[in-house]
Design an enzyme around this catalytic site. Structure first.
Site, PDB file in Angstrom:
ATOM      1  N   PHE A  16       4.009 -23.957   1.591  1.00 52.56           N
ATOM      2  CA  PHE A  16       5.207 -24.522   1.174  1.00 52.56           C
ATOM      3  C   PHE A  16       5.853 -25.174   2.168  1.00 52.56           C
ATOM      4  CE2 PHE A  16       9.807 -23.205  -0.082  1.00 52.56           C
ATOM      5  CZ  PHE A  16       9.744 -24.692  -0.968  1.00 52.56           C
ATOM      6  N   ARG A  38      -2.723 -12.611   6.700  1.00 55.76           N
ATOM      7  CA  ARG A  38      -1.247 -12.398   7.133  1.00 55.76           C
ATOM      8  C   ARG A  38      -0.128 -13.615   6.219  1.00 55.76           C
ATOM      9  NH1 ARG A  38      -2.830  -8.225   7.477  1.00 55.76           N
ATOM     10  NH2 ARG A  38      -3.001  -7.002   9.399  1.00 55.76           N
ATOM     11  N   ARG A  65      23.721 -14.122  -5.544  1.00 51.91           N
ATOM     12  CA  ARG A  65      21.593 -14.179  -4.863  1.00 51.91           C
ATOM     13  C   ARG A  65      20.915 -13.920  -5.729  1.00 51.91           C
ATOM     14  NH1 ARG A  65      23.306 -16.001   0.160  1.00 51.91           N
ATOM     15  NH2 ARG A  65      24.639 -15.199   0.931  1.00 51.91           N
ATOM     16  N   SER A 114      13.045  -9.021   7.980  1.00 52.47           N
ATOM     17  CA  SER A 114      12.484  -8.465   7.758  1.00 52.47           C
ATOM     18  C   SER A 114      10.988  -8.398   8.454  1.00 52.47           C
ATOM     19  CB  SER A 114      11.859  -9.063   6.145  1.00 52.47           C
ATOM     20  OG  SER A 114      13.096  -8.726   5.626  1.00 52.47           O
ATOM     21  N   GLU A 141      27.723 -27.655  -0.868  1.00 53.69           N
ATOM     22  CA  GLU A 141      27.054 -27.324  -2.438  1.00 53.69           C
ATOM     23  C   GLU A 141      27.469 -27.072  -3.142  1.00 53.69           C
ATOM     24  OE1 GLU A 141      24.025 -30.842  -2.872  1.00 53.69           O
ATOM     25  OE2 GLU A 141      25.904 -31.848  -2.268  1.00 53.69           O
ATOM     26  N   GLU A 143      27.178 -23.826  -2.399  1.00 56.45           N
ATOM     27  CA  GLU A 143      27.485 -22.316  -2.589  1.00 56.45           C
ATOM     28  C   GLU A 143      29.263 -21.938  -3.625  1.00 56.45           C
ATOM     29  OE1 GLU A 143      27.908 -20.417   1.759  1.00 56.45           O
ATOM     30  OE2 GLU A 143      28.336 -22.387   1.316  1.00 56.45           O
TER      31      GLU A 143
END
Length: 182
Positions: A16, A38, A65, A114, A141, A143
């Protein structure tokens, strides 16, 4: 730098490619000669700003979030654009999200967010020289944020209630506590 336990990539399969991240699956040879897969997220990197006002209040943004399905309070932060200098991005994000600018940013540290599955590197900056902007800058736009200024004690209360619940912001609070902010 030594690559102890290095895993050699045999092949990469793109899965993706979005606006922010890319997902790929790498087949790798392990140090013992066996193979494994992985799942890796590629991210352009990010910045965050520990911004402290003249009266020792920390500037946060409250933002929903979606992955968490809740709003949390965070230090101002944003994604690096391709080829953008992290310090430039930090100042831009500070201005867009908080209505403040600064003439002094100090790089505190950088860290991988991470490393088990993503290559995102975030740069953390500090400023206590905030200058209110005459005119607010436009947010992205998609946010929506509220700006809030809290004392260190008030922020630590939000940690206990899991309203501050992300690593970069909790790192910022530890940094300020060790720095002696009161």
């Amino acid at each position: 730098m030594e690559k102890k336990f290095e895993e050699k990539t045999i092949r990469t399969k793109p899965i993706f490619e979005g606006r922010i991240v890319k997902l790929q699956v790498d087949e790798v040879t392990l140090p013992n000669g066996k193979t494994s897969k992985r799942e890796i997220i590629k991210h352009p990197g990010a910045v965050a700003v520990i911004a402290v006002t003249n009266d020792n209040r920390i500037v946060f943004v409250e933002q929903y979030r979606k992955p968490l399905e809740k709003s949390i309070f965070e230090i101002p932060a944003g994604k690096l654009e391709h080829g953008e200098n992290p310090e430039y991005t930090a100042k831009r994000e500070l201005e867009e999200e908080t209505g403040y600018t600064t003439d002094q940013l100090e790089l505190v540290t950088s860290f991988y967010t991470s490393p088990g599955f993503a290559d995102e590197l975030i740069y953390i900056y500090f400023t206590d020289r905030l200058i209110p902007l005459d005119e607010s800058k436009a947010l992205d736009e998609d946010e929506f944020v509220d700006v809030i200024e809290l004392t260190l004690d008030e922020a630590e209360e939000l940690v206990g209630r899991q309203q501050i619940h992300d690593a970069k912001t909790e790192y910022a609070l530890l940094y300020l506590k060790l720095k002696g902010l009161s």
